[in-house]
Design an enzyme around this catalytic site. Structure first.
Site, PDB file in Angstrom:
ATOM      1  N   THR A 101      57.327 -98.983-131.767  1.00  0.00           N
ATOM      2  CA  THR A 101      56.654-100.280-131.727  1.00  0.00           C
ATOM      3  C   THR A 101      56.300-100.682-130.299  1.00  0.00           C
ATOM      4  O   THR A 101      55.216-101.228-130.043  1.00  0.00           O
ATOM      5  CB  THR A 101      57.542-101.362-132.370  1.00  0.00           C
ATOM      6  OG1 THR A 101      57.748-101.030-133.749  1.00  0.00           O
ATOM      7  CG2 THR A 101      56.898-102.734-132.275  1.00  0.00           C
ATOM      8  N   SER A 140      49.607-100.483-138.475  1.00  0.00           N
ATOM      9  CA  SER A 140      51.014-100.728-138.178  1.00  0.00           C
ATOM     10  C   SER A 140      51.421 -99.710-137.128  1.00  0.00           C
ATOM     11  O   SER A 140      50.777 -98.664-136.974  1.00  0.00           O
ATOM     12  CB  SER A 140      51.866-100.543-139.435  1.00  0.00           C
ATOM     13  OG  SER A 140      53.238-100.398-139.111  1.00  0.00           O
ATOM     14  N   THR A 141      52.483-100.009-136.404  1.00  0.00           N
ATOM     15  CA  THR A 141      53.046 -98.966-135.546  1.00  0.00           C
ATOM     16  C   THR A 141      53.303 -97.708-136.353  1.00  0.00           C
ATOM     17  O   THR A 141      53.149 -96.588-135.858  1.00  0.00           O
ATOM     18  CB  THR A 141      54.354 -99.454-134.903  1.00  0.00           C
ATOM     19  OG1 THR A 141      54.057-100.480-133.956  1.00  0.00           O
ATOM     20  CG2 THR A 141      55.093 -98.325-134.202  1.00  0.00           C
ATOM     21  N   ASN A 142      53.653 -97.898-137.633  1.00  0.00           N
ATOM     22  CA  ASN A 142      54.119 -96.781-138.443  1.00  0.00           C
ATOM     23  C   ASN A 142      53.025 -95.823-138.889  1.00  0.00           C
ATOM     24  O   ASN A 142      53.321 -94.780-139.477  1.00  0.00           O
ATOM     25  CB  ASN A 142      54.886 -97.310-139.654  1.00  0.00           C
ATOM     26  CG  ASN A 142      56.061 -98.163-139.237  1.00  0.00           C
ATOM     27  OD1 ASN A 142      56.476 -98.138-138.077  1.00  0.00           O
ATOM     28  ND2 ASN A 142      56.596 -98.938-140.168  1.00  0.00           N
ATOM     29  N   THR A 187      67.863 -48.096-124.983  1.00  0.00           N
ATOM     30  CA  THR A 187      68.385 -48.895-126.093  1.00  0.00           C
ATOM     31  C   THR A 187      69.843 -49.206-125.789  1.00  0.00           C
ATOM     32  O   THR A 187      70.592 -48.324-125.367  1.00  0.00           O
ATOM     33  CB  THR A 187      68.281 -48.155-127.438  1.00  0.00           C
ATOM     34  OG1 THR A 187      68.969 -46.906-127.354  1.00  0.00           O
ATOM     35  CG2 THR A 187      66.826 -47.915-127.800  1.00  0.00           C
ATOM     36  N   SER A 318      68.735 -65.754-100.222  1.00  0.00           N
ATOM     37  CA  SER A 318      70.107 -66.145 -99.913  1.00  0.00           C
ATOM     38  C   SER A 318      70.161 -66.835 -98.567  1.00  0.00           C
ATOM     39  O   SER A 318      69.389 -66.515 -97.653  1.00  0.00           O
ATOM     40  CB  SER A 318      71.012 -64.906 -99.896  1.00  0.00           C
ATOM     41  OG  SER A 318      72.321 -65.245 -99.468  1.00  0.00           O
ATOM     42  N   SER A 319      71.086 -67.767 -98.464  1.00  0.00           N
ATOM     43  CA  SER A 319      71.324 -68.434 -97.185  1.00  0.00           C
ATOM     44  C   SER A 319      72.331 -67.676 -96.337  1.00  0.00           C
ATOM     45  O   SER A 319      72.534 -68.007 -95.166  1.00  0.00           O
ATOM     46  CB  SER A 319      71.841 -69.855 -97.432  1.00  0.00           C
ATOM     47  OG  SER A 319      73.068 -69.813 -98.142  1.00  0.00           O
ATOM     48  N   LYS A 324      67.813 -60.518 -98.692  1.00  0.00           N
ATOM     49  CA  LYS A 324      67.964 -60.519-100.150  1.00  0.00           C
ATOM     50  C   LYS A 324      66.798 -61.280-100.787  1.00  0.00           C
ATOM     51  O   LYS A 324      66.410 -62.345-100.343  1.00  0.00           O
ATOM     52  CB  LYS A 324      69.285 -61.181-100.550  1.00  0.00           C
ATOM     53  CG  LYS A 324      69.658 -61.006-102.013  1.00  0.00           C
ATOM     54  CD  LYS A 324      71.067 -61.544-102.270  1.00  0.00           C
ATOM     55  CE  LYS A 324      71.572 -61.176-103.659  1.00  0.00           C
ATOM     56  NZ  LYS A 324      70.814 -61.862-104.712  1.00  0.00           N
TER      57      LYS A 324
END
Length: 467
Positions: A101, A140-142, A187, A318-319, A324
């Site tokens: 609504t 209607s909202t509906n 697999t 990486s820090s 990397k």
């Protein structure tokens, strides 16, 4: 700040004079500080609301319920919104109580106040044109809100279908590029039999193509609307001619093949179509995530992993570990998939939670669907553009793997038999020798026979050879 006074059943409130929304929208903003994501965040929803209100005005004018001046003003306001104006005025939270609504009221107020300006009046002078009496006439909202969700979802699904097509073409291009690259298939993460890297990537293109078809099928469910249902589907407060007329005008404005639901009471309460669409989005997410799992495995390394392919380096990984590089694009797509799968559960529970003639939880269904669609579109595009198109193959390494693989013995068992092939495989595993050398040493085949059977082109297609 200058204000104007607006009134609702609770009382009077001061509204910023420049605001196009009104008292009902203000109440909703105050009541639902939930996500911080206003409905304006979802452009397709705002466009859908404007389409619906314009179609309703045109239908009501055709019936004779709206005069020329009011109808033209409402249509003019809606056309401006469809052109991208006033979207910032749609301020209610995406998740809200009241079965939508607040969204519908927000749209009615914005359109009414802009229409008043087009009529030469002031915002809030609702005695000349009213949000509920005129913009919301025969609605209607509906019915207006669920229809807006269907239109907005359909628009998003069309965009997602296009994104899947773009990603599919990226995989198809790689399949062509890698068509001559022989590698070992696997697999259960164990060596299996040879295939080409092109076959592997073509598989991903086929998977995405299948999802496109399922998406297209599900999207058609969004084209059945319940406009004319009004409150619960009986059509109370709507003119008898309104439902077919509003559907006709809405179809023409949107360009979509819309149809009125055959039973408006059912259509007003049933959210099954949203559940099905969400299920297809989950299917797409699952398939995308599986593909990204494969890409991460195939590119693992560079020295201690599979090392079949190389993903493009996009950022430092990486820090603390210099040099990397991580598979960040597949990783982000995986996370989108996890979110979409969770959103599907939200849609499922919200649809199940509906009671009697209305589902009050459509706002969270919409929020979940819109996020799933928009994030999947972004995920497909970033996967294609920032990863797949620049993947390279480690050709020499893959060739060496095939030549040294125990899995080659599978191609020989129609000739030497399963028992002998098993013994060859066992000796190759324990000794480290090649399958070809062991077969020759045991006198099971000649060099000419081996060369014929183990041709790369013969290892990746159906063939039965026996001596």
């Amino acid at each position: 700040m200058t204000t104007r006074i607006e009134h609702d059943l609770i009382g009077n409130r001061d509204i910023p004079a420049q605001a196009y929304w009104g008292v009902h929208t203000l109440r909703a903003v105050e009541n639902f500080p939930i996500t911080g994501v206003p409905i304006s965040h979802y452009r397709e929803l705002i466009l859908s609301l404007a389409l619906i209100k314009q179609a309703a005005a045109q239908a009501n004018h055709e019936i004779g319920l709206l005069d020329d001046v009011k109808a033209q003003a409402i249509v003019g306001a809606c056309e401006e919104i469809r052109a991208g104006k006033l979207h910032q005025e749609f301020v209610v939270d995406s998740i809200q109580g009241g079965a939508g609504t607040s969204t519908n009221m927000n749209a009615n107020e914005v359109i009414a106040n802009r229409a008043l300006e087009l009529m030469g009046k002031q915002k809030g002078e609702y005695q000349y044109l009213h949000p509920n009496e005129h913009v919301n006439m025969c609605q209607s909202t509906n019915d207006a809100y669920p229809t807006s969700l269907r239109l907005a979802t359909y628009m998003g699904l069309l965009q997602l279908g296009a994104a899947l097509e773009r990603l599919k073409l990226h995989f198809a291009a790689k399949a062509e590029e890698f068509n001559d690259v022989l590698k070992m298939g696997r697999t259960q993460l164990q060596d299996a039999v040879p295939m080409t890297l092109g076959q592997e990537f073509q598989t991903y293109a086929v998977m995405l193509g299948e999802d496109q078809q399922r998406l297209l099928e599900a999207s058609q469910l969004m084209l059945e609307i319940n406009m004319g249902a009004t409150a619960i589907g009986t059509g109370i407060c709507a003119h008898p001619d309104y439902a077919p007329l509003v559907c006709k005008h809405l179809a023409k404005l949107s360009g979509f093949a819309l149809v009125t639901a055959p039973n408006l009471i059912e259509a007003t309460q049933d959210c099954g179509a949203f559940v099905q669409v969400s299920g297809v989005l989950k299917r797409i997410a699952v398939k995308l995530s599986k593909i990204c799992n494969d890409l991460r495995l195939l590119s693992s390394g560079p020295r201690a992993g599979f090392g079949d392919i190389n993903l493009p380096a996009r950022q430092a990984g990486s820090s603390i570990m210099p040099g990397k590089v991580n598979p960040v694009i597949p990783e982000v797509v995986n996370q989108v998939a996890f979110e979409v799968i969770g959103n599907d559960m939200t849609v499922t529970m919200a649809a199940e939670g509906g009671q009697l003639q209305l589902n009050a939880f459509e706002p969270v269904i919409a929020y979940s669907l819109f996020r799933s669609v928009s994030h999947l579109i972004a995920a497909c595009d970033t996967l294609g553009e920032n990863c797949v198109k620049d993947i390279t193959a480690n050709r020499d390494f893959l060739k060496q793997q095939v030549e040294n693989s125990i899995g080659l013995v599978t191609a020989l068992f129609p000739i030497i038999g399963y028992a002998a092939a098993t013994e060859v495989a066992g000796e190759a595993f324990h000794s480290g020798g090649s399958v070809s050398d062991i077969v020759l040493a045991r006198g099971l085949m000649t060099r000419e026979q081996l060369d014929e059977v183990l041709q790369p082109a013969e290892l990746t297609r159906p063939r039965w050879v026996s001596l």
